[in-house]
Design a protein around this motif. Structure first.
Motif, mmCIF file in Angstrom:
data_model
loop_
_atom_site.group_PDB
_atom_site.id
_atom_site.type_symbol
_atom_site.label_atom_id
_atom_site.label_comp_id
_atom_site.label_asym_id
_atom_site.label_seq_id
_atom_site.Cartn_x
_atom_site.Cartn_y
_atom_site.Cartn_z
ATOM 1 N N GLY A 182 1.119 -5.162 7.368
ATOM 2 C CA GLY A 182 2.104 -4.474 8.195
ATOM 3 C C GLY A 182 1.470 -3.430 9.080
ATOM 4 O O GLY A 182 0.292 -3.109 8.962
ATOM 5 N N ASN A 183 2.303 -2.886 9.942
ATOM 6 C CA ASN A 183 1.810 -1.940 10.930
ATOM 7 C C ASN A 183 2.445 -0.564 10.792
ATOM 8 O O ASN A 183 1.956 0.396 11.365
ATOM 9 C CB ASN A 183 2.111 -2.485 12.333
ATOM 10 C CG ASN A 183 1.394 -1.721 13.400
ATOM 11 O OD1 ASN A 183 0.233 -1.346 13.238
ATOM 12 N ND2 ASN A 183 2.070 -1.451 14.499
ATOM 13 N N MET A 184 3.535 -0.485 10.061
ATOM 14 C CA MET A 184 4.303 0.755 10.037
ATOM 15 C C MET A 184 4.429 1.287 8.628
ATOM 16 O O MET A 184 4.807 0.572 7.704
ATOM 17 C CB MET A 184 5.716 0.498 10.584
ATOM 18 C CG MET A 184 5.746 -0.006 12.009
ATOM 19 S SD MET A 184 5.221 1.249 13.158
ATOM 20 C CE MET A 184 6.574 2.383 13.002
ATOM 21 N N LEU A 185 4.132 2.582 8.510
ATOM 22 C CA LEU A 185 4.409 3.272 7.264
ATOM 23 C C LEU A 185 5.885 3.628 7.223
ATOM 24 O O LEU A 185 6.446 4.075 8.222
ATOM 25 C CB LEU A 185 3.600 4.561 7.168
ATOM 26 C CG LEU A 185 2.187 4.517 6.596
ATOM 27 C CD1 LEU A 185 1.592 5.909 6.597
ATOM 28 C CD2 LEU A 185 2.203 3.957 5.201
ATOM 29 N N PHE A 215 8.365 6.195 5.338
ATOM 30 C CA PHE A 215 8.295 7.405 4.532
ATOM 31 C C PHE A 215 9.539 7.572 3.679
ATOM 32 O O PHE A 215 10.660 7.287 4.119
ATOM 33 C CB PHE A 215 8.145 8.633 5.434
ATOM 34 C CG PHE A 215 6.769 8.789 6.001
ATOM 35 C CD1 PHE A 215 6.429 8.197 7.203
ATOM 36 C CD2 PHE A 215 5.800 9.516 5.322
ATOM 37 C CE1 PHE A 215 5.154 8.322 7.715
ATOM 38 C CE2 PHE A 215 4.522 9.655 5.827
ATOM 39 C CZ PHE A 215 4.194 9.052 7.027
ATOM 40 N N ILE A 244 1.113 5.631 -0.239
ATOM 41 C CA ILE A 244 0.382 6.878 -0.017
ATOM 42 C C ILE A 244 1.272 8.053 -0.388
ATOM 43 O O ILE A 244 2.486 8.006 -0.164
ATOM 44 C CB ILE A 244 -0.020 7.032 1.466
ATOM 45 C CG1 ILE A 244 -0.774 5.801 1.974
ATOM 46 C CG2 ILE A 244 -0.876 8.277 1.674
ATOM 47 C CD1 ILE A 244 -1.057 5.854 3.473
ATOM 48 N N ILE A 294 3.673 0.672 2.972
ATOM 49 C CA ILE A 294 3.424 -0.245 4.083
ATOM 50 C C ILE A 294 3.275 -1.636 3.504
ATOM 51 O O ILE A 294 2.639 -1.815 2.460
ATOM 52 C CB ILE A 294 2.177 0.176 4.892
ATOM 53 C CG1 ILE A 294 2.052 -0.643 6.164
ATOM 54 C CG2 ILE A 294 0.918 0.094 4.055
ATOM 55 C CD1 ILE A 294 1.031 -0.083 7.143
ATOM 56 N N TYR A 354 0.858 -1.182 0.000
ATOM 57 C CA TYR A 354 0.000 0.000 0.000
ATOM 58 C C TYR A 354 0.886 1.221 0.000
ATOM 59 O O TYR A 354 1.859 1.280 0.754
ATOM 60 C CB TYR A 354 -0.873 -0.052 1.250
ATOM 61 C CG TYR A 354 -1.863 1.062 1.413
ATOM 62 C CD1 TYR A 354 -1.712 1.989 2.438
ATOM 63 C CD2 TYR A 354 -2.971 1.177 0.584
ATOM 64 C CE1 TYR A 354 -2.620 3.003 2.627
ATOM 65 C CE2 TYR A 354 -3.890 2.188 0.762
ATOM 66 C CZ TYR A 354 -3.718 3.097 1.779
ATOM 67 O OH TYR A 354 -4.635 4.095 1.957
#
Lengths: 112, 111
Positions: free
Chosen positions: A97-100, A102, A34, A93, A32
């Protein structure tokens, strides 16, 4: 990551032109993605997202393109306006998963 | 609707003084909460994250600490500030969707 300490690259475009901001990612498990826009002195704001099962998604004046083969993400802004001047961050991510994570960010400057 | 509040917006503190920045989230329960720091003209550095009350994970060893005394409250603290602690501090939350929602940030200047 290492990009945190680096000065942001800058993209300068003429008002009315199209802008393309690029981002490379390294995790092939990323599911995913963003794009965030951060104006000076403010927190990042969501612009558009895309899942890994897509290669293109369009919003209002913005398009995100995903090339999983070369792990590349881009944000296209049509008819760039002065209000588009900001720093743009990509984020990824992994599936479940739990963490983006950057990317380093790109500063977009729009010349009138 | 969900909202995130972060305060104060700006803060000037002397070296050696304590710090407490607060972040609260409304309209959601059991969010994942995050503290980021951003130096001027730089990217986002993850400092701490929390998946529940009393659960804190530190990403970068430093002069700061975090606590989550309530489900929707996340606090960033320091006992003695350093000049290098200056920066733009951002709180973020993540609910059931993948994306993060950021607060408006606190500009901290240590003098």
């Amino acid at each position: 990551g290492e990009s945190v300490g680096l000065h942001l690259p800058t993209l300068s475009v003429q008002e009315g032109d199209n802008s393309i901001i690029n981002c490379a990612y390294s995790n092939s498990a990323s599911d995913y993605f963003i794009w965030y826009k951060q104006e000076s002195g403010k927190g990042p704001q969501f612009i558009i997202d895309i899942r890994s099962n897509m290669d293109k998604r369009q919003g209002q004046r913005v398009t995100v393109l995903l090339n999983k083969t070369v792990k590349h993400l881009s944000l296209q802004i049509a008819a760039t306006q002065p209000g588009d001047s900001a720093v743009y961050f990509c984020a990824e991510i992994p599936w479940a998963g739990n963490m983006l994570t950057f990317g380093g960010g790109t500063r977009l400057m729009v010349k009138p | 609707s969900q909202t995130i509040h972060q305060w104060p917006a700006t803060l000037v503190q002397p070296v050696g003084s304590p710090l407490s920045l607060e972040c609260t989230v409304e309209g959601t329960s059991n969010p994942n909460l995050y503290w980021y720091r951003q130096a001027a003209g730089r990217g986002l550095q993850l400092l701490f994250y929390s998946v529940g009350i009393g659960q804190i994970s530190s990403e970068v060893p430093q002069n700061l600490s975090a606590s989550r005394p309530q489900d929707r409250q996340f606090i960033l603290s320091s006992k003695k500030l350093l000049l290098s602690d200056s920066g733009f501090y951002l709180c973020a939350w993540r609910g059931s969707s993948y994306g993060y929602t950021f607060g408006s940030g606190t500009r901290l200047t240590v003098v």
